[in-house]
Design an enzyme around this catalytic site. Sequence first.
Site, PDB file in Angstrom:
ATOM      1  N   ALA A  13      42.953 -51.508  38.608  1.00  0.00           N
ATOM      2  CA  ALA A  13      44.852 -51.963  38.183  1.00  0.00           C
ATOM      3  C   ALA A  13      45.197 -53.434  37.981  1.00  0.00           C
ATOM      4  O   ALA A  13      46.004 -53.463  36.475  1.00  0.00           O
ATOM      5  CB  ALA A  13      44.521 -52.741  39.635  1.00  0.00           C
ATOM      6  N   ARG A  24      52.678 -52.803  25.216  1.00  0.00           N
ATOM      7  CA  ARG A  24      53.800 -52.629  24.940  1.00  0.00           C
ATOM      8  C   ARG A  24      54.273 -53.843  23.905  1.00  0.00           C
ATOM      9  O   ARG A  24      55.305 -54.482  23.207  1.00  0.00           O
ATOM     10  CB  ARG A  24      54.371 -52.768  26.930  1.00  0.00           C
ATOM     11  CG  ARG A  24      53.721 -51.566  26.947  1.00  0.00           C
ATOM     12  CD  ARG A  24      55.400 -51.070  27.892  1.00  0.00           C
ATOM     13  NE  ARG A  24      54.736 -52.203  29.150  1.00  0.00           N
ATOM     14  CZ  ARG A  24      54.079 -52.002  29.952  1.00  0.00           C
ATOM     15  NH1 ARG A  24      53.596 -51.032  30.151  1.00  0.00           N
ATOM     16  NH2 ARG A  24      53.610 -53.441  30.978  1.00  0.00           N
ATOM     17  N   SER A  41      42.078 -47.238  36.101  1.00  0.00           N
ATOM     18  CA  SER A  41      43.545 -46.704  36.140  1.00  0.00           C
ATOM     19  C   SER A  41      42.844 -45.691  37.802  1.00  0.00           C
ATOM     20  O   SER A  41      43.929 -44.800  37.858  1.00  0.00           O
ATOM     21  CB  SER A  41      44.489 -46.396  35.639  1.00  0.00           C
ATOM     22  OG  SER A  41      44.758 -48.075  34.959  1.00  0.00           O
ATOM     23  N   ALA A  43      43.191 -44.787  41.840  1.00  0.00           N
ATOM     24  CA  ALA A  43      43.527 -45.274  43.505  1.00  0.00           C
ATOM     25  C   ALA A  43      42.359 -45.038  44.126  1.00  0.00           C
ATOM     26  O   ALA A  43      42.398 -44.558  45.144  1.00  0.00           O
ATOM     27  CB  ALA A  43      45.317 -44.560  43.662  1.00  0.00           C
ATOM     28  N   CYS A  45      42.792 -47.196  46.859  1.00  0.00           N
ATOM     29  CA  CYS A  45      43.013 -46.915  48.392  1.00  0.00           C
ATOM     30  C   CYS A  45      43.751 -45.620  48.728  1.00  0.00           C
ATOM     31  O   CYS A  45      43.638 -44.967  49.492  1.00  0.00           O
ATOM     32  CB  CYS A  45      44.712 -47.655  48.321  1.00  0.00           C
ATOM     33  SG  CYS A  45      44.844 -49.365  48.393  1.00  0.00           S
ATOM     34  N   VAL A  83      30.093 -56.384  31.279  1.00  0.00           N
ATOM     35  CA  VAL A  83      29.768 -58.128  30.042  1.00  0.00           C
ATOM     36  C   VAL A  83      28.441 -59.149  31.232  1.00  0.00           C
ATOM     37  O   VAL A  83      29.516 -58.399  33.252  1.00  0.00           O
ATOM     38  CB  VAL A  83      31.796 -58.457  30.450  1.00  0.00           C
ATOM     39  CG1 VAL A  83      30.839 -60.379  30.194  1.00  0.00           C
ATOM     40  CG2 VAL A  83      32.466 -57.157  29.554  1.00  0.00           C
ATOM     41  N   ASN A 308      47.900 -55.152  41.441  1.00  0.00           N
ATOM     42  CA  ASN A 308      48.412 -55.092  40.262  1.00  0.00           C
ATOM     43  C   ASN A 308      49.597 -55.541  39.783  1.00  0.00           C
ATOM     44  O   ASN A 308      49.964 -55.810  38.184  1.00  0.00           O
ATOM     45  CB  ASN A 308      49.704 -53.484  40.529  1.00  0.00           C
ATOM     46  CG  ASN A 308      48.712 -52.928  40.473  1.00  0.00           C
ATOM     47  OD1 ASN A 308      48.761 -51.971  39.282  1.00  0.00           O
ATOM     48  ND2 ASN A 308      48.398 -51.924  41.939  1.00  0.00           N
ATOM     49  N   ARG A 445      65.828 -60.650  68.406  1.00  0.00           N
ATOM     50  CA  ARG A 445      66.736 -61.736  69.759  1.00  0.00           C
ATOM     51  C   ARG A 445      65.699 -62.496  70.928  1.00  0.00           C
ATOM     52  O   ARG A 445      66.304 -63.082  71.539  1.00  0.00           O
ATOM     53  CB  ARG A 445      67.256 -60.603  70.062  1.00  0.00           C
ATOM     54  CG  ARG A 445      67.976 -60.137  69.128  1.00  0.00           C
ATOM     55  CD  ARG A 445      69.106 -58.771  69.768  1.00  0.00           C
ATOM     56  NE  ARG A 445      69.945 -58.940  71.551  1.00  0.00           N
ATOM     57  CZ  ARG A 445      70.354 -57.921  71.817  1.00  0.00           C
ATOM     58  NH1 ARG A 445      69.998 -56.411  71.251  1.00  0.00           N
ATOM     59  NH2 ARG A 445      70.863 -58.210  73.282  1.00  0.00           N
TER      60      ARG A 445
END
Length: 448
Positions: A13, A24, A41, A43, A45, A83, A308, A445
Amino acid sequence: MSKGKLVVVGGDAAGMSAASKVRREQPDREIVVFERGNHTSYAACGMPYFIAGQVSDSDQLIARKPAVFREKQNIDVRTRHEVINIDVDSKKVEVRNIKEDSTFWESYDELLIATGASPIRPDFEGIDSDGIFGLSTLQTGIDVFKYIEKHSPKKAVIVGGGYIGIEMAEALLDLDMEVTLFDMAPQVMTTMDKDMADLIAEYMRESGVNLFLNEKLDSFEAKNGTVTSVLTDQREVEAELVILGMGVKPNAALTDGTPIETGVKGAIKVDKKLQTSVPGIWAAGDCAESYHLIKKEKTWIALGTVANKHGLVAGINLSGGDLEFPGVCGTAITKFKDLEISRTGLSEKELEESGIKYKTAMIESRTRSGYYPGSDKINVKLIAEENNGKILGGQIVGFAGSAKRIDTIVTAITAGMTAQNIVDLDLSYAPPFSPVWDPVQTAARRLV
């Protein structure tokens, strides 16, 4: 302006979010990513839902494969490369090619450490037996799936009642296993207060989980190298599959022997721009510290959302931008079968440790108007500062439509809102979605 060659350690991530952002912004910059596992990359979870069969293929959990990064983004991703050393003086990292069992040195101009976290795996007798798994990487999830497919276990034991433990309890029940869960704490979900956690424990027991709290793991027994039972300080339970959900720790060992400083819980110390104590070296994701918005101090929280966002901030700064990571509240969400669970901010225990005076309100309401089909129970707990009513934390346990209401609470915390401010919010209402007073406002409340 490019600052030369960027080396990223870790391809999940935080690492790939940062590398992608740099690409980019700087199309011609040299970017090399080393990932010791097989995947990038992904998921993590989603692993319990893949194991349970709700996700049909592990590839569905992969956002972008290494080949895509190489071919579409010109990012030199090298999987099965670990590494193992950093030479900060010569600006080089030592890399082990796992497949070929060889090592080499790679130079860098800037370095991002995004090595994530690993499951805690204490040195109990028998813990290395076949059939005992900790979940962290996608590969570990695939390993569990294949083990179940091959051996068809009927008796499963889970050690630890946190997010992984609860999610895996659901997954293994769905696979028609007898599920036993142990935790040394007096409650499941220790990030929540006991009065809310007890609601979860009650539902888990009603759903068929053999739940034992206040029990310490002692050892594992095995036959021919395969686990056969789990022993605690109070009992022995048969086991053909064991899932370790005892928490995680930051993967910060790479900093050993370097000037890179570590901080909270051994995570890599970073500033708000995610720079380490060594110029030109950055850290992001589960291996790095964060800043707690309520405590106003450094913290360590291992969550995919945080990783992320860390990656994005690090990527912006690595590509010449100037952005600070604002901080975290520890917002998290999960479910057990039909029961939705979420929390944010500080619990009562954390507030007592911080010396902050507070007041609480806990209410039971309905997820929709009581007369509307599908309306069900929701329990909301709000915690506010005693003197000014500022919201400090919130916890939710309930059925369909409950848990995502935590986002209202964390928004209030981030904005510095009080309980009265929540009561005054012009929240939406229609019978299929909420009572006329949303449960979060009903709890608020009680605090004004």
